[in-house]
Design an enzyme around this catalytic site. Structure first.
Site, short mmCIF file in Angstrom:
data_model
loop_
_atom_site.label_atom_id
_atom_site.label_comp_id
_atom_site.label_asym_id
_atom_site.label_seq_id
_atom_site.Cartn_x
_atom_site.Cartn_y
_atom_site.Cartn_z
CG PHE A 222 -1.81 -1.17 1.19
CD1 PHE A 222 -2.53 -1.57 0.41
CD2 PHE A 222 -1.72 -2.13 2.28
CE1 PHE A 222 -3.48 -2.71 0.29
CE2 PHE A 222 -2.33 -3.34 2.46
CZ PHE A 222 -3.30 -3.61 1.46
CD GLU A 226 6.69 4.20 -4.05
OE1 GLU A 226 5.62 4.29 -3.75
OE2 GLU A 226 7.58 5.14 -4.65
NE ARG A 304 1.02 10.23 -8.10
CZ ARG A 304 0.44 9.96 -9.35
NH1 ARG A 304 -0.50 10.07 -9.99
NH2 ARG A 304 1.65 9.25 -10.21
NE ARG A 336 -5.45 0.88 -3.41
CZ ARG A 336 -5.90 -0.39 -3.07
NH1 ARG A 336 -6.17 -0.88 -2.03
NH2 ARG A 336 -6.56 -1.00 -4.35
CG PHE A 338 2.68 8.97 -4.04
CD1 PHE A 338 3.55 8.19 -3.28
CD2 PHE A 338 3.13 9.78 -4.90
CE1 PHE A 338 4.57 8.12 -3.46
CE2 PHE A 338 4.44 10.04 -4.83
CZ PHE A 338 5.45 9.41 -4.14
CB ALA A 502 3.11 5.21 -9.64
CD GLU A 705 -1.21 4.94 -6.45
OE1 GLU A 705 -0.78 5.17 -7.59
OE2 GLU A 705 -0.72 5.62 -5.56
N1 LUZ Z 1 5.74 6.59 -6.24
C1 LUZ Z 1 6.59 7.59 -6.62
C2 LUZ Z 1 4.43 6.77 -6.37
O1 LUZ Z 1 7.81 7.56 -6.32
N2 LUZ Z 1 6.35 8.50 -7.78
C3 LUZ Z 1 5.00 8.61 -7.70
O2 LUZ Z 1 4.64 9.38 -8.95
C4 LUZ Z 1 3.99 7.83 -7.30
N3 LUZ Z 1 2.56 7.73 -7.40
C5 LUZ Z 1 1.83 7.02 -6.88
C6 LUZ Z 1 2.29 6.02 -5.79
N4 LUZ Z 1 3.49 6.01 -5.71
MO1 MOS Z 2 2.50 3.21 -3.90
S1 MOS Z 2 1.43 4.84 -3.03
O1 MOS Z 2 1.92 3.39 -5.45
O2 MOS Z 2 3.61 2.50 -3.36
#
Ligand code: LUZ
Ligand code: MOS
Length: 749
Positions: A222, A226, A304, A336, A338, A502, A705
């Site tokens: 979620f 990341e 974003r 999720r 972002f 993303a 997302e």
């Molecule tokens: N992660 C990122 C993301 O590094 N860049 C993005 O534009 C993004 N968008 C949504 C979810 N994670």
């Molecule tokens: Mo995500 S918020 O696409 O790791």
């Protein structure tokens, strides 16, 4: 096609980090996190902990052979605190012992003394102190100052959204296994194997080629994994590096909740201006993002927010400014949506407040201003819009006019129960906003028996991406899906990957698989053409049979594969894909950053118990723009899960930090998430097949997302129900709309 993991999931046979059999001699780690949110470390006494039973060694920043730095966008995040701690739970020491219990017991014996410094938890205070992560950014379209002068209605206000705990079922964790020649293999619960590898290399001072990060699957991410899976993996690797022993650490739920960052809370100001016909002429927003103690991904999240500040509407004059504010909370991070949901909530609040002031329903303003193809987003990209088709179909399919009458009738007849309804159109841009991240690779091997093995940079975290990758390979080759096997995601097979994030993972990695398969197929077709004495362009494979000009031949897939091998033709390929035609100029804040947008509309109905402030969600009915779905089962699952997660964020999930920066909602008895009793009684999803050309894999639009933002509709439906009971209520725009807030709103004077 079913999710390829459904069978092993159901039987408990799927392998997560904690299912990996332990290698003999494995040691177990645990982090000692700062008990204070801000201060100077005066004394750190590890002696009692060192003497504790089973303890092998305790690591601090002094044991780092490379650099003590894991900041991704801005180098402002030490792995271990050195002399300053700037959030409660900040890692100070890593205890390694012969068992988890011994490691946890030793942590309690660590003595730390901290001279307190001022704790800031409020982003607006941080802005006043000029404590920003990065300089503020402004997106501009038209001239909002001038346009406000032409407006008949001008309304301003404040909108706030709280954070959100990721609550992946599998907590953060990693298992580091030393290999020969100083290499380390790390099994990590990460969405970003390359991020782990890159930062680990810097901290350990070794080349990336020494570090294999291997991921079979995650029990949810979620966004929480990341960027924030990195530190745990490095702690394990650091210990393995020094001790030459396997080291594992998987966090206890309460450690995970306390030490990791969450969705960024926002506090925002808005001003909206409309003409007499309800056209929105001007919009201004100022976003204060609570970034926490380090940048982490917050600058990208902030960006974003700006990209989504007008949601699914066209507004000709926009000025949106965003501040990323440094506070003494754990660094907040991807979640999720972002930053998109945080931005979209504010424009919906502005519309709701304007509607109240003007004396119309938000519905009318929303409908009037939906973005059309050719309209310009504040960042310069022109819309290829499905907003109206989704909106209109939701009205007819779910009989909005009839529902509206029924609700009015119900509210007229009932005193202690009130119903509310809302519309929530969404528009979400697909691509990493950082252009360079929009690339992916895949490695495809066809074995001489005709079976196929696929590796990509995509991480399976329950979203079903591996099923989609397998579908791409079996579709391109036109072979039985059972002939294709998906590999784990390893930095030794696929390098320099972007995180699975993303919503773009299936698109980027799927296109790379497509390219790799097509290249192999082209070589095989040349072999077939030679056997069949025809031209390669006349050859195709359908259901494992070679066809010439669409007529079946005697040659099978298996035969052709073996024949290609015998002729020494390569049956392996690495495919590379980079999204074409996207660009962005940050100096002008203009460009074409998204491959495409995903649209949809949700109609939400709720009933509020006006004695208790409790509520139930009667229905969420959605028309969603899928492009042309390649897997309706998986995509439906993503929509359902996204909606419920969005509703949780908007209604019951309440993160509470006290003034000392201590997380009070630090366990599942104090942090409430949606369960089966709180999901909508009705949840219908209509698949709108949209035909516009797009860059999605097989035109199956990204689905990860976007649906989360349908949950925002629940906030406004609840608010409408409160207003139906108490039209004078000054209930504001502060999410989550907990039963407490509803109750206060109902009886507000
Ligand atoms: N992660 C990122 C993301 O590094 N860049 C993005 O534009 C993004 N968008 C949504 C979810 N994670
Ligand atoms: Mo995500 S918020 O696409 O790791």
């Amino acid at each position: 096609m079913k999710n390829i993991d459904s069978y092993t999931h159901t039987r408990g046979e799927s392998i997560y980090l904690d299912d990996v059999p332990l290698t003999q001699g494995t040691l177990f780690g645990a982090i000692f996190g700062s008990p204070a949110a801000h201060g100077k470390i005066k004394k750190l006494d590890l002696s009692a902990a060192m003497a504790s039973e089973g303890v092998v060694r305790i690591f601090t920043w002094k044991d780092i052979p490379g650099v003590n730095q894991i900041g991704g966008i801005v180098p402002d995040e030490p792995l271990f605190a050195e002399d300053i701690v700037d959030f409660n739970g900040m890692p100070v020491a890593f205890v390694v012992a012969t068992s988890v219990e011994h490691a946890q017991a030793a942590i309690k014996k660590i003595i730390i003394e901290i001279d307190p410094l001022t704790v800031v938890t409020d982003p607006r205070v941080a802005r006043q102190n000029n404590s920003l992560i990065v300089p503020p950014r402004t997106f501009r379209l038209g001239d909002s100052d001038a346009a406000f002068k032409d407006c008949v209605h001008v309304v301003e206000g404040i909108a706030e959204t709280n954070g959100q705990e990721h609550l992946y079922i599998e907590t953060q964790g990693a298992y580091a296994l030393p290999q020969e020649h100083g290499a380390i293999k790390v099994i990590s619960s990460t969405q970003g194997p390359t991020a782990v590898q890159r930062h680990m290399a810097k901290v350990l001072g070794v080349p990336m080629h020494q570090l294999e990060i291997d991921v079979t699957r995650l029990g949810g991410g979620f966004g929480g994994k990341e960027d924030q899976a990195t530190s745990w993996a490095i702690f394990c690797a650091l210990a393995a590096y020094h001790l030459k022993k396997p080291v594992k650490y998987s966090l206890h739920r309460m450690e995970d909740m306390r030490m990791t960052g969450k969705r960024n809370p926002y506090s925002s100001d808005f001003r909206i201006g409309l003409d007499a016909e309800l056209n929105i002429l001007a919009y201004e927003a100022t976003f204060h993002q609570n970034a926490g103690a380090a940048a982490d991904l917050s600058p990208a999240v902030l960006e974003r927010t700006l990209f989504h500040c007008t949601n699914s509407y066209f507004i000709p004059n926009v000025t949106a400014t965003a501040y990323s504010c440094r506070t003494n909370l754990p660094p907040n991070t991807a979640f999720r949506g972002f930053g998109g949901p945080q931005g979209m909530f504010v424009i919906e609040a502005a519309i709701a407040k304007a509607a109240e002031k003007i004396g119309v329903s938000a519905f009318e303003i929303q409908q009037k201003n939906l973005i059309k193809s050719g309209d310009e987003f504040p960042y310069g990209q022109l819309a290829v819009s499905e907003a109206l088709p989704c909106w209109n179909r939701s009205l007819s399919l779910f009989d909005h006019a009839k529902k509206k009458k029924e609700i009015e009738k119900f509210n007229a007849e009932n005193i202690l129960y009130k119903k509310g309804m809302s519309m929530m159109p969404i528009c979400f841009g697909i691509s990493f906003t950082k252009i360079l991240m929009n690339q992916a690779r895949a490695l495809v091997h066809v074995y001489m028996d005709g079976s196929v093995n696929v590796s990509t940079g995509a991480v399976e975290m329950g979203q079903g991406v591996n099923t989609k990758m397998l579908q791409v390979a079996s579709t391109i080759f036109s072979i039985d899906p059972a002939k294709v096997k998906m590999n784990s995601t390893s930095t030794f097979r696929v390098a320099n990957t972007s995180p699975s994030a993303a919503s773009a993972t299936a698109d980027l990695n799927g296109k790379a698989v497509q390219i790799a398969c097509n290249n192999i197929l082209d070589r095989m077709k040349t072999v077939a053409a030679d056997i069949l004495k025809c031209s390669a362009t006349e050859v195709s494979i359908k259901n494992e049979i070679v066809h010439v000009n669409d007529a079946a031949t005697e040659i099978s897939w298996d035969f052709l594969v073996l024949e290609s091998y015998l002729r020494r033709i390569s049956l392996s390929e690495s495919g590379h894909y980079a999204t074409p035609d996207i660009h962005f100029d940050a100096s002008k804040e203009k460009g074409h950053p998204f491959a495409y947008h995903v649209y949809g509309t949700a109609i939400t109905e709720v009933t509020v118990d006006c004695l208790r402030g409790t509520y139930k969600i009667d229905a969420v009915n959605v028309v969603h723009d899928f492009g042309t779905t390649m897997n309706a089962l998986i995509d439906r699952g993503q929509i359902e899960g996204g909606i419920v997660q969005g509703i949780g964020w908007m209604t019951m999930e309440e993160i509470v930090y006290d003034e000392a920066g201590r997380l009070r909602s630090n366990t599942l008895s104090t942090y409430k998430v949606p369960d089966i009793y709180s999901v909508p009684q009705m949840l219908e999803i209509d698949f709108l097949e949209t035909k516009n050309d797009n860059l999605a894999i097989f035109r199956s639009k990204a689905v990860g997302e976007p649906p989360l933002m349908y949950g925002i509709g629940t906030f406004f439906a609840l608010r409408n129900a409160v207003k139906a009971f108490n039209p004078k209520s000054s209930i504001g725009f502060s999410a989550p709309m907990t039963p407490e807030k509803v109750l206060m709103g109902l009886y507000d004077k």
